[in-house]
Design a protein around this motif. Sequence first.
Motif, short mmCIF file in Angstrom:
data_model
loop_
_atom_site.label_atom_id
_atom_site.label_comp_id
_atom_site.label_asym_id
_atom_site.label_seq_id
_atom_site.Cartn_x
_atom_site.Cartn_y
_atom_site.Cartn_z
N ASP A 55 -3.96 1.93 -7.95
CA ASP A 55 -2.58 2.37 -8.11
C ASP A 55 -2.51 3.40 -9.23
N GLN A 56 -1.98 4.59 -8.93
CA GLN A 56 -1.96 5.66 -9.90
C GLN A 56 -0.55 6.03 -10.34
N ARG A 57 0.45 5.34 -9.84
CA ARG A 57 1.82 5.68 -10.23
C ARG A 57 2.20 4.96 -11.51
N ASN A 58 2.91 5.68 -12.38
CA ASN A 58 3.32 5.11 -13.65
C ASN A 58 4.75 4.60 -13.63
N ASP A 59 5.56 5.09 -12.70
CA ASP A 59 6.97 4.73 -12.66
C ASP A 59 7.19 3.35 -12.05
N PRO A 60 8.28 2.67 -12.46
CA PRO A 60 8.61 1.39 -11.82
C PRO A 60 8.88 1.58 -10.34
N ARG A 61 8.66 0.54 -9.56
CA ARG A 61 8.83 0.61 -8.10
C ARG A 61 9.97 -0.27 -7.63
N ILE A 62 10.56 0.16 -6.53
CA ILE A 62 11.58 -0.65 -5.87
C ILE A 62 11.28 -0.64 -4.37
N VAL A 63 11.92 -1.55 -3.66
CA VAL A 63 11.89 -1.53 -2.20
C VAL A 63 13.34 -1.27 -1.78
N PRO A 64 13.61 -0.08 -1.24
CA PRO A 64 14.99 0.25 -0.90
C PRO A 64 15.50 -0.55 0.29
N THR A 65 16.81 -0.64 0.40
CA THR A 65 17.45 -1.34 1.50
C THR A 65 17.08 -0.70 2.84
N GLN A 66 17.14 0.64 2.90
CA GLN A 66 16.80 1.40 4.10
C GLN A 66 15.32 1.76 4.03
N ARG A 67 14.47 1.05 4.78
CA ARG A 67 13.02 1.26 4.68
C ARG A 67 12.46 2.21 5.73
#
Length: 141
Positions: A55-67
């Motif tokens: 994993d190379q992303r530094n930003d926090p992650r979310i799972v959006p309602t519309q996937r």
Amino acid sequence: MKTTCYLDAIGVVPGRISEVSSAGFTLLVEANAERKARIDDRLAWLRAHANDTADQRNDPRIVPTQRAVSVTLSNGQTIGAEIVDLSMSGVALTTSERPDPGSAVTVGKRFATVVRHTADGIAVRFKLPYSPTTFNERVVL
């Protein structure tokens, strides 16, 4: 022919095109010794980490309602995808099509670059990240 190239992971690179072929072109970099050394160091680092799947992303992650989202490839073909997770700077997608890393794509309405393949699809980096004020679970790509 003199030209200036912008390379995503390196920046502005001035130079002269010395050879053109069906595979691309050869650029002779025109920069001082210090700048050439920095470019060489960055290229060495990129080669060493080219196959990293961590994993190379530094930003926090979310799972959006519309996937569900559509992905438009550089040739204009549109494919369906599902968002695994989303950060302000990129998104991981489940999709059967796997454009090569470095390929330009459009995810929904956002311009992006494929950065790696995942077990079930691709991960892309957005050309322009989301701002913190517009980034939440209700965001629609």
